[in-house]
Design a protein around this motif. Structure first.
Motif, PDB file in Angstrom:
ATOM      1  N   TRP A  14     -42.721 -16.421 -38.220  1.00  0.00           N
ATOM      2  CA  TRP A  14     -44.034 -16.131 -38.819  1.00  0.00           C
ATOM      3  C   TRP A  14     -45.105 -15.972 -37.758  1.00  0.00           C
ATOM      4  O   TRP A  14     -46.076 -15.242 -37.979  1.00  0.00           O
ATOM      5  N   GLU A  17     -44.866 -12.398 -36.929  1.00  0.00           N
ATOM      6  CA  GLU A  17     -45.345 -11.557 -38.025  1.00  0.00           C
ATOM      7  C   GLU A  17     -46.831 -11.759 -38.324  1.00  0.00           C
ATOM      8  O   GLU A  17     -47.407 -11.023 -39.131  1.00  0.00           O
ATOM      9  N   ARG A  19     -48.173 -14.408 -39.784  1.00  0.00           N
ATOM     10  CA  ARG A  19     -48.355 -15.044 -41.085  1.00  0.00           C
ATOM     11  C   ARG A  19     -48.911 -16.455 -40.930  1.00  0.00           C
ATOM     12  O   ARG A  19     -48.591 -17.156 -39.984  1.00  0.00           O
ATOM     13  N   THR A  20     -49.740 -16.835 -41.878  1.00  0.00           N
ATOM     14  CA  THR A  20     -50.336 -18.170 -41.876  1.00  0.00           C
ATOM     15  C   THR A  20     -49.286 -19.176 -42.312  1.00  0.00           C
ATOM     16  O   THR A  20     -48.758 -19.086 -43.420  1.00  0.00           O
ATOM     17  N   GLN A  21     -48.996 -20.152 -41.454  1.00  0.00           N
ATOM     18  CA  GLN A  21     -47.897 -21.066 -41.742  1.00  0.00           C
ATOM     19  C   GLN A  21     -48.342 -22.294 -42.521  1.00  0.00           C
ATOM     20  O   GLN A  21     -47.785 -22.608 -43.556  1.00  0.00           O
ATOM     21  N   GLY A  24     -46.240 -24.518 -45.043  1.00  0.00           N
ATOM     22  CA  GLY A  24     -45.076 -23.701 -45.332  1.00  0.00           C
ATOM     23  C   GLY A  24     -44.231 -23.700 -44.071  1.00  0.00           C
ATOM     24  O   GLY A  24     -44.548 -24.393 -43.110  1.00  0.00           O
ATOM     25  N   ASP A  25     -43.175 -22.912 -44.029  1.00  0.00           N
ATOM     26  CA  ASP A  25     -42.368 -23.011 -42.815  1.00  0.00           C
ATOM     27  C   ASP A  25     -41.675 -21.720 -42.448  1.00  0.00           C
ATOM     28  O   ASP A  25     -41.463 -20.841 -43.261  1.00  0.00           O
ATOM     29  N   SER A  26     -41.336 -21.666 -41.182  1.00  0.00           N
ATOM     30  CA  SER A  26     -40.626 -20.534 -40.598  1.00  0.00           C
ATOM     31  C   SER A  26     -39.846 -21.080 -39.422  1.00  0.00           C
ATOM     32  O   SER A  26     -40.362 -21.881 -38.644  1.00  0.00           O
ATOM     33  N   GLU A  89     -51.109 -19.623 -47.354  1.00  0.00           N
ATOM     34  CA  GLU A  89     -49.833 -19.811 -46.654  1.00  0.00           C
ATOM     35  C   GLU A  89     -48.877 -18.655 -46.931  1.00  0.00           C
ATOM     36  O   GLU A  89     -48.696 -18.223 -48.062  1.00  0.00           O
ATOM     37  N   GLY A  90     -48.296 -18.147 -45.853  1.00  0.00           N
ATOM     38  CA  GLY A  90     -47.363 -17.031 -45.946  1.00  0.00           C
ATOM     39  C   GLY A  90     -48.020 -15.663 -45.872  1.00  0.00           C
ATOM     40  O   GLY A  90     -47.344 -14.643 -45.766  1.00  0.00           O
ATOM     41  N   THR A  92     -50.506 -12.654 -44.215  1.00  0.00           N
ATOM     42  CA  THR A  92     -50.993 -12.153 -42.931  1.00  0.00           C
ATOM     43  C   THR A  92     -52.518 -12.157 -42.955  1.00  0.00           C
ATOM     44  O   THR A  92     -53.136 -12.284 -44.020  1.00  0.00           O
TER      45      THR A  92
END
Length: 203
Positions: A14, A17, A19-21, A24-26, A89-90, A92
């Motif tokens: 993320w 990419e 993306r705002t984490q 949440g998780d990546s 979260e999740g 962009t």
């Protein structure tokens, strides 16, 4: 006098990419795992006594890599989690700008005043982080303590230890696996080093 070694997790998918984490998780990328390995070898010289980590996936991965090199067990602590970004979260940055343009403007210009839907605000994050580090500072004595956390949380923690306003959020940078060192002396915390990524030179 305790000395805290505060580090951010390695690069995630993320992160790439944009993306705002939040909470949440990546997973870590291969590069992120390599960054954590390099950081771990850098930390060897500091004789770390204890490792505490956020209990989110990307920090668990990072602290596990460090733990295997330092041969120290990890204790997970919810207080070290990233800020909960709620509905963001999740997403962009472009998606956030399109869906929450008014709030995003506040977030960029006066982040301490931003009320993101279903999210934790910066003041609540500050209180959570200070409660955590003050607890650990009282629990241990004359120890080298490693904290594995997240970019936004580390920036807020450093500002708080400096007694600086949360409106200064964007004046601190935290790269993946950045090392920050804080000494707690008789007269209070002293920041020795910030955003040290010298272990990643040549990337």
């Amino acid at each position: 006098m305790n000395k805290f070694f505060i580090v951010r997790h390695g690069q995630t998918q993320w992160n790439i990419e944009g993306r705002t984490q939040g909470q949440g998780d990546s997973k870590l990328t291969e590069k992120g795992k390599e960054q954590a390995e390099k950081l771990a070898h850098k930390l060897v010289k500091y004789n770390i006594d204890y490792i505490y980590s956020s209990d989110l996936g990307r920090t668990i991965e990072t602290s596990s890599i460090i733990s295997s090199v330092l041969q120290k067990e990890v204790e997970y602590n919810e207080g070290l989690r990233e800020i909960n970004f709620g509905k963001w979260e999740g997403l962009t940055i472009e998606e956030i700008k399109n869906r929450y343009s008014d709030i995003y403007k506040i977030w960029r210009n006066a982040p301490h005043n931003a009320l993101i839907p279903d999210a934790e605000n910066l003041t609540a994050l500050k209180e959570r982080l200070l409660k955590c580090i003050n607890y650990l500072n009282k629990k241990h004595e004359k120890s080298n303590i490693l904290l594995v956390s997240h970019g936004m949380s580390i920036k807020v923690l450093l500002l708080s230890l400096l007694g600086s306003d949360l409106s200064n959020l964007y004046r601190i940078k935290q790269d993946n696996t950045a090392l920050n060192i804080v000494e707690f002396r008789e007269y209070g915390p002293v920041i020795i080093r910030t955003n040290d990524t010298s272990h990643l030179e040549g990337e």
